[in-house]
Design an enzyme around this catalytic site. Sequence first.
Site, PDB file in Angstrom:
ATOM      1  N   GLU A  39       0.857  -1.193   0.000  1.00 56.99           N
ATOM      2  CA  GLU A  39       0.000   0.000   0.000  1.00 56.99           C
ATOM      3  C   GLU A  39       0.888   1.236   0.000  1.00 56.99           C
ATOM      4  O   GLU A  39       1.989   1.225   0.554  1.00 56.99           O
ATOM      5  CB  GLU A  39      -0.899  -0.008   1.254  1.00 56.99           C
ATOM      6  N   ASN A  84      -6.705   1.544   2.715  1.00 57.92           N
ATOM      7  CA  ASN A  84      -7.434   2.798   2.879  1.00 57.92           C
ATOM      8  C   ASN A  84      -6.986   3.829   1.849  1.00 57.92           C
ATOM      9  O   ASN A  84      -7.764   4.684   1.427  1.00 57.92           O
ATOM     10  CB  ASN A  84      -7.204   3.350   4.289  1.00 57.92           C
ATOM     11  N   ASN A 185     -12.124  -0.952  -1.029  1.00 57.31           N
ATOM     12  CA  ASN A 185     -11.459  -1.467   0.172  1.00 57.31           C
ATOM     13  C   ASN A 185     -12.257  -1.119   1.414  1.00 57.31           C
ATOM     14  O   ASN A 185     -12.633   0.049   1.600  1.00 57.31           O
ATOM     15  CB  ASN A 185     -10.060  -0.847   0.306  1.00 57.31           C
ATOM     16  N   GLU A 186     -12.540  -2.111   2.235  1.00 57.07           N
ATOM     17  CA  GLU A 186     -13.169  -1.917   3.555  1.00 57.07           C
ATOM     18  C   GLU A 186     -14.275  -0.868   3.513  1.00 57.07           C
ATOM     19  O   GLU A 186     -14.302   0.058   4.342  1.00 57.07           O
ATOM     20  CB  GLU A 186     -12.106  -1.554   4.606  1.00 57.07           C
ATOM     21  N   TYR A 257      -6.914  -8.496  11.839  1.00 62.78           N
ATOM     22  CA  TYR A 257      -5.645  -8.208  12.508  1.00 62.78           C
ATOM     23  C   TYR A 257      -5.797  -8.590  13.975  1.00 62.78           C
ATOM     24  O   TYR A 257      -6.858  -8.395  14.564  1.00 62.78           O
ATOM     25  CB  TYR A 257      -5.321  -6.713  12.413  1.00 62.78           C
ATOM     26  N   GLU A 305      -6.374  -9.146   3.721  1.00 62.95           N
ATOM     27  CA  GLU A 305      -5.544  -8.470   4.725  1.00 62.95           C
ATOM     28  C   GLU A 305      -5.566  -9.331   5.985  1.00 62.95           C
ATOM     29  O   GLU A 305      -6.642  -9.558   6.556  1.00 62.95           O
ATOM     30  CB  GLU A 305      -6.061  -7.058   5.055  1.00 62.95           C
ATOM     31  N   GLN A 365       1.406  -6.093   5.788  1.00 58.45           N
ATOM     32  CA  GLN A 365       1.803  -5.759   4.433  1.00 58.45           C
ATOM     33  C   GLN A 365       3.182  -6.349   4.164  1.00 58.45           C
ATOM     34  O   GLN A 365       3.617  -7.177   4.952  1.00 58.45           O
ATOM     35  CB  GLN A 365       1.774  -4.255   4.267  1.00 58.45           C
TER      36      GLN A 365
HETATM   37  O1  AHR Z   1      -3.053  -2.566   6.352  1.00 61.22           O
HETATM   38  C1  AHR Z   1      -3.312  -1.350   7.007  1.00 61.22           C
HETATM   39  C2  AHR Z   1      -4.758  -0.892   6.819  1.00 61.22           C
HETATM   40  O2  AHR Z   1      -5.604  -1.785   7.477  1.00 61.22           O
HETATM   41  C3  AHR Z   1      -5.289  -0.880   5.409  1.00 61.22           C
HETATM   42  O3  AHR Z   1      -4.992   0.297   4.732  1.00 61.22           O
HETATM   43  C4  AHR Z   1      -6.766  -0.984   5.626  1.00 61.22           C
HETATM   44  O4  AHR Z   1      -7.428  -1.597   4.554  1.00 61.22           O
HETATM   45  C5  AHR Z   1      -6.893  -1.752   6.927  1.00 61.22           C
HETATM   46  O5  AHR Z   1      -7.760  -1.143   7.807  1.00 61.22           O
END
Ligand code: AHR
Length: 517
Positions: A39, A84, A185-186, A257, A305, A365
């Site tokens: 990203e 994002n 995305n999201e 995450y 992700e 990432q």
């Molecule tokens: O990977 C970091 C961020 O986490 C990304 O930009 C977003 O898609 C997610 O919230």
Amino acid sequence: MVGRVEAPNSKENGWTKLVIEDRDPIGSVDSRLFGSFVEHLGRCVYTGIYEPGHPSADGDGYRTDVMELVKELGVTTIRYPGGNFVSGYRWRDGIGNQSQRPRRLDLAWHSTETNEFGLHEMAKWLDKLGGNELMEAVNLGTQGPQEALDLLEYANIPSGTALSEQRRANGSDAPFDIRMWCLGNEMDGPWQLGHRTAQEYARIAAITAAGMRQIDPDIELAVCGSSSHSMPTFGSWERTVLEETYENINFISAHAYYQPVCNDMASFLASGTDMDGFIKDVGSIIDATKAQLKSSHDVFISFDEWNIWYQDAEQSQTPKGIGNWPVAPHLLEDIYTAADAVAFGDLLVTLLRNVDRVHAASLAQLVNVIAPIMTVPGGGAWRQTTFYPFSQAAHLSKGGTVVRSLLTGTGHQTDKYGVVDDINAVPVLCADGSLAVFAVNRSLDRSNRLTLDIGPTGSYKTVGMTTLHEEDYTLANTVEAPDQVLPRKNGQVEFLPDRNMVVAELAPVSWNVIHVG
Ligand code: AHR
């Protein structure tokens, strides 16, 4: 997991039996399972993969020291350019003469985007890596279907239209031929630029997907699922989006995450429990939608992700203020411990156990930003602890098949998930016929004797094991001490061919790879 013997308070060693069931496959391992994510965020691109003037930079400004590590990591697909970031990104800013590209505000990360690096630079970097696949995300936050269609035409139409000729004039005669596309995305997240309700997003995604398919019927499209299993809209979001887009898409995304909450390490090490539930829940919604629509079409999960991310610590570091828009600031530069590598391994095992559902995944990432590879601007590059589980699993599993297995053994109590198995493990029949078992001991204080019942041993002759474990599980690799935490050869494994068995001793808080060849 069946017939668990609970001994949560016992200090005796635990035991686990993993019976491999007749080589019956759960599914083959899609090479896209070992994708990652680049990203425009912090130093992932700038001073990460791209740093003109760096001693290791090639003629195009790519850091060759980083390229070597990316190859060693075994990464396949790269999701790009966000995240994002993509929800405010104008893709045209990143093409054409580099010196004339506009500098823009990146609202997602409160940074300045120089646009020195764009689609052509990414495609060329992937070519140089050896032809890794690009998974391109389109902006459905501040932009809409037309910009997505234009980008697809620019990227994939060979020649003869304004946009394809513009690409050729910009130096890429051959089309980029991008197969997999993320529709935003999201979009379920209130933090996302252009955040929408499920219904609003579903309509835009459906219109965009239908148009993109008219241009290139063979592309694979991923709609946004939930940004985490705990989103308040989880479930209803997936149902609404799938109902509206089902026939025209191939994937629904999932993001997750994990971090220790209130120092609850036992739950953290078993983070795969949540990820597994997430996958099972999304799988059920896919099945229900397929049935409701009486469709013969299949949709899979793109877990695009996933990682360990100390998000709570990060929030206070985000630079703010009208005059403060730094270029490539230090953001999300988490340093991972041995325990993080074990929790990470738990997630990897979970992804592999679900290969029937998960056909693509992206470790978020790749460099510097919650990443397995770190760099110093102008200086060296090094491997985080999480580098190792990923690279071992990627290299051994590619082209392989996950076989069914039955796990029985001791468990322990966690605050978040109740009683969990001490061991989380998955067997993979490798492309060369050997057998790899990836096993995580999630117990904080107990060793575990793992017995593998591998069935008819055939031509197997040898067994080897490596273990990533540190007495002090807070130990990490750093730029000063880059090789503190590594998987090491472990002799505590024995092959008993007469009994079709392998027996191994697994240390507490450890990531283990048992390879029978
Ligand atoms: O990977 C970091 C961020 O986490 C990304 O930009 C977003 O898609 C997610 O919230």
